[in-house]
Write a protein that holds these residues in place. Structure first.
Motif, PDB file in Angstrom:
ATOM      1  N   TYR A 102      -6.292 134.017  33.219  1.00  0.00           N
ATOM      2  CA  TYR A 102      -7.392 134.981  33.341  1.00  0.00           C
ATOM      3  C   TYR A 102      -7.260 135.753  34.654  1.00  0.00           C
ATOM      4  O   TYR A 102      -7.151 135.149  35.727  1.00  0.00           O
ATOM      5  CB  TYR A 102      -8.742 134.271  33.298  1.00  0.00           C
ATOM      6  N   THR A 103      -7.305 137.083  34.571  1.00  0.00           N
ATOM      7  CA  THR A 103      -7.151 137.896  35.768  1.00  0.00           C
ATOM      8  C   THR A 103      -8.250 137.618  36.799  1.00  0.00           C
ATOM      9  O   THR A 103      -8.024 137.790  38.004  1.00  0.00           O
ATOM     10  CB  THR A 103      -7.145 139.397  35.416  1.00  0.00           C
ATOM     11  N   LYS A 104      -9.402 137.158  36.352  1.00  0.00           N
ATOM     12  CA  LYS A 104     -10.491 136.849  37.286  1.00  0.00           C
ATOM     13  C   LYS A 104     -10.134 135.687  38.201  1.00  0.00           C
ATOM     14  O   LYS A 104     -10.755 135.498  39.262  1.00  0.00           O
ATOM     15  CB  LYS A 104     -11.779 136.536  36.531  1.00  0.00           C
ATOM     16  N   ASP A 105      -9.119 134.893  37.813  1.00  0.00           N
ATOM     17  CA  ASP A 105      -8.701 133.737  38.608  1.00  0.00           C
ATOM     18  C   ASP A 105      -7.601 134.071  39.605  1.00  0.00           C
ATOM     19  O   ASP A 105      -7.169 133.195  40.373  1.00  0.00           O
ATOM     20  CB  ASP A 105      -8.196 132.618  37.690  1.00  0.00           C
ATOM     21  N   LEU A 106      -7.126 135.308  39.619  1.00  0.00           N
ATOM     22  CA  LEU A 106      -6.007 135.663  40.478  1.00  0.00           C
ATOM     23  C   LEU A 106      -6.410 135.711  41.947  1.00  0.00           C
ATOM     24  O   LEU A 106      -7.482 136.220  42.290  1.00  0.00           O
ATOM     25  CB  LEU A 106      -5.454 137.033  40.081  1.00  0.00           C
ATOM     26  N   PRO A 107      -5.549 135.221  42.826  1.00  0.00           N
ATOM     27  CA  PRO A 107      -5.792 135.416  44.263  1.00  0.00           C
ATOM     28  C   PRO A 107      -5.558 136.880  44.622  1.00  0.00           C
ATOM     29  O   PRO A 107      -4.903 137.620  43.872  1.00  0.00           O
ATOM     30  CB  PRO A 107      -4.747 134.506  44.912  1.00  0.00           C
ATOM     31  N   ASP A 108      -6.055 137.302  45.765  1.00  0.00           N
ATOM     32  CA  ASP A 108      -5.924 138.700  46.170  1.00  0.00           C
ATOM     33  C   ASP A 108      -4.466 139.144  46.222  1.00  0.00           C
ATOM     34  O   ASP A 108      -4.158 140.310  45.936  1.00  0.00           O
ATOM     35  CB  ASP A 108      -6.578 138.922  47.531  1.00  0.00           C
ATOM     36  N   SER A 109      -3.559 138.241  46.576  1.00  0.00           N
ATOM     37  CA  SER A 109      -2.152 138.598  46.715  1.00  0.00           C
ATOM     38  C   SER A 109      -1.508 138.985  45.393  1.00  0.00           C
ATOM     39  O   SER A 109      -0.484 139.674  45.367  1.00  0.00           O
ATOM     40  CB  SER A 109      -1.367 137.439  47.337  1.00  0.00           C
ATOM     41  N   LEU A 110      -2.098 138.555  44.279  1.00  0.00           N
ATOM     42  CA  LEU A 110      -1.572 138.879  42.955  1.00  0.00           C
ATOM     43  C   LEU A 110      -2.457 139.859  42.198  1.00  0.00           C
ATOM     44  O   LEU A 110      -2.001 140.476  41.224  1.00  0.00           O
ATOM     45  CB  LEU A 110      -1.398 137.605  42.123  1.00  0.00           C
ATOM     46  N   ILE A 122       0.650 130.891  37.377  1.00  0.00           N
ATOM     47  CA  ILE A 122       1.047 131.329  38.715  1.00  0.00           C
ATOM     48  C   ILE A 122       2.218 130.488  39.219  1.00  0.00           C
ATOM     49  O   ILE A 122       3.232 131.024  39.696  1.00  0.00           O
ATOM     50  CB  ILE A 122      -0.144 131.259  39.681  1.00  0.00           C
ATOM     51  N   HIS A 123       2.111 129.185  39.097  1.00  0.00           N
ATOM     52  CA  HIS A 123       3.202 128.310  39.533  1.00  0.00           C
ATOM     53  C   HIS A 123       4.456 128.528  38.693  1.00  0.00           C
ATOM     54  O   HIS A 123       5.583 128.543  39.208  1.00  0.00           O
ATOM     55  CB  HIS A 123       2.762 126.854  39.451  1.00  0.00           C
ATOM     56  N   PHE A 124       4.272 128.719  37.393  1.00  0.00           N
ATOM     57  CA  PHE A 124       5.377 128.912  36.456  1.00  0.00           C
ATOM     58  C   PHE A 124       6.212 130.138  36.844  1.00  0.00           C
ATOM     59  O   PHE A 124       7.446 130.096  36.857  1.00  0.00           O
ATOM     60  CB  PHE A 124       4.802 129.086  35.055  1.00  0.00           C
ATOM     61  N   GLY A 125       5.547 131.234  37.178  1.00  0.00           N
ATOM     62  CA  GLY A 125       6.261 132.437  37.575  1.00  0.00           C
ATOM     63  C   GLY A 125       7.092 132.229  38.828  1.00  0.00           C
ATOM     64  O   GLY A 125       8.231 132.721  38.926  1.00  0.00           O
ATOM     65  N   GLU A 126       6.544 131.495  39.778  1.00  0.00           N
ATOM     66  CA  GLU A 126       7.291 131.193  41.002  1.00  0.00           C
ATOM     67  C   GLU A 126       8.525 130.357  40.687  1.00  0.00           C
ATOM     68  O   GLU A 126       9.606 130.579  41.265  1.00  0.00           O
ATOM     69  CB  GLU A 126       6.386 130.462  41.991  1.00  0.00           C
ATOM     70  N   GLN A 127       8.374 129.414  39.764  1.00  0.00           N
ATOM     71  CA  GLN A 127       9.514 128.572  39.377  1.00  0.00           C
ATOM     72  C   GLN A 127      10.604 129.390  38.693  1.00  0.00           C
ATOM     73  O   GLN A 127      11.801 129.148  38.906  1.00  0.00           O
ATOM     74  CB  GLN A 127       9.035 127.448  38.459  1.00  0.00           C
ATOM     75  N   PRO A 161      -2.012 143.480  37.152  1.00  0.00           N
ATOM     76  CA  PRO A 161      -2.592 142.526  36.216  1.00  0.00           C
ATOM     77  C   PRO A 161      -2.911 143.175  34.873  1.00  0.00           C
ATOM     78  O   PRO A 161      -3.102 144.397  34.782  1.00  0.00           O
ATOM     79  CB  PRO A 161      -3.869 142.065  36.927  1.00  0.00           C
ATOM     80  N   GLY A 162      -2.994 142.358  33.827  1.00  0.00           N
ATOM     81  CA  GLY A 162      -3.371 142.858  32.511  1.00  0.00           C
ATOM     82  C   GLY A 162      -2.254 142.875  31.502  1.00  0.00           C
ATOM     83  O   GLY A 162      -2.426 143.406  30.394  1.00  0.00           O
TER      84      GLY A 162
END
Length: 304
Positions: free
Chosen positions: A44-52, A289-294, A84-85
């Motif tokens: 959910y985009t509402k859960d994104l930190p400001d950096s993302l 979020i973690h998955f993308g970093e991996q 996002p989106g």
């Protein structure tokens, strides 16, 4: 299907990496993101930190409109700065992109790549279809990527992927800066297999062969035989009336491990087993979020 594949391939605008690069062109790293719903993205985009939760500089995305099997070839999209989106619910008519309130791996993947390649322009081509299998026998109403599919109209997810790639590469100046782009294929990110693991044992047993063939065909479409492939390992939420969601998931997991082990330039991400879920089938926002970093870490290491 195969004849159509080579017909589309012949028209691609992607420069071969071995050709001399013209100094007037922008060099842009290119990645393909494909698979089913956990590549589509249910964060959910509402859960994104400001950096993302931002529009990324020097990062661009072309997402092909998800289309059902047997429908006229899809893949419509428009290049735009990454934002996002681009999760489930995203749509495009080839003129305008309609963003959803969801995201997938693309945001954190891009953010991590910026750390590895400071100042480098990066392009993502994404085509994913929720519920899609590779094996056409497992397609159901969601579709399949089987390149040998010869159904009613002979059109399936593989065709829609090729159309997405062709549509994306038709644009010569994706960042609209007045200079033609020189696209360098850097990797294939693949998250799929759940739908091949919940039908029959026989279908799940074919996953290694199906995955290997499909990845090599996608490599061929990007004209790079040894292009790195990173596979996300499927996992199970164990949130079903009888426990397991993917009855034959272990067979698909074994096939994914075998592919990563035996392919000359592939890796697998295993952190999915630790992610929490927003429903029985999809990871929660923190998981994506973690998955993308991996994915970024893995594909970068394959280039070292």
């Amino acid at each position: 299907m195969i004849l159509r594949f080579f017909g589309i391939l012949a028209g691609l605008a992607l420069p071969l990496s071995g050709l001399a690069q013209q100094t007037a062109k922008d060099t842009i790293h290119l990645y393909f993101l494909g698979g089913q719903s956990n590549m589509e993205g249910y964060g959910y985009t509402k859960d994104l930190p400001d950096s993302l939760d931002t529009t990324f500089e020097n990062m661009y995305i072309f997402e092909g409109n998800p289309t059902d099997d047997e429908q006229p070839v899809g893949g419509q999209g428009v290049w735009e700065p990454l934002q996002p989106g681009h999760g489930t619910g995203f749509k495009s008519d080839g003129i305008t992109n309609t963003h959803s309130d969801r995201f997938g791996i693309e945001l954190s993947f891009a953010k991590k790549l910026q750390q590895y390649y400071p100042g480098q322009k990066i392009a993502l081509v994404k085509y994913a279809k929720g519920g899609s299998s590779i094996d056409s026998l497992a397609a159901g109403r969601f579709g399949a990527w089987d390149p040998h599919y010869n159904g009613k109209n002979g059109i399936n997810q593989y065709d829609h992927f090729l159309a997405t790639l062709n549509n994306a590469l038709t644009t010569k100046d994706l960042d609209s800066n007045g200079r033609e782009d020189y696209l360098v294929p850097m990797g294939i990110l693949w998250m799929q297999g759940e739908s091949d693991g919940d039908k029959t044992e026989a279908i799940a047993q074919e996953y290694y062969q199906n995955l290997s063939q499909l990845m090599n065909l996608i490599r061929a479409s990007l004209r790079t035989d040894d292009l790195p492939v990173v596979v996300g390992k499927i996992s199970d939420s164990w949130n079903a009336p009888d426990g397991k969601v993917w009855d034959y998931g272990e067979l698909v997991q074994y096939a994914q491990e075998k592919f990563a082990r035996e392919d000359g330039n592939a890796a697998i991400i295993r952190s999915t087993r630790y992610y929490k879920y927003s429903d029985p089938w999809h990871y929660d926002s923190a998981g994506y979020i973690h998955f993308g970093e991996q994915f970024a870490d893995a594909v970068y290491r394959l280039h070292e």
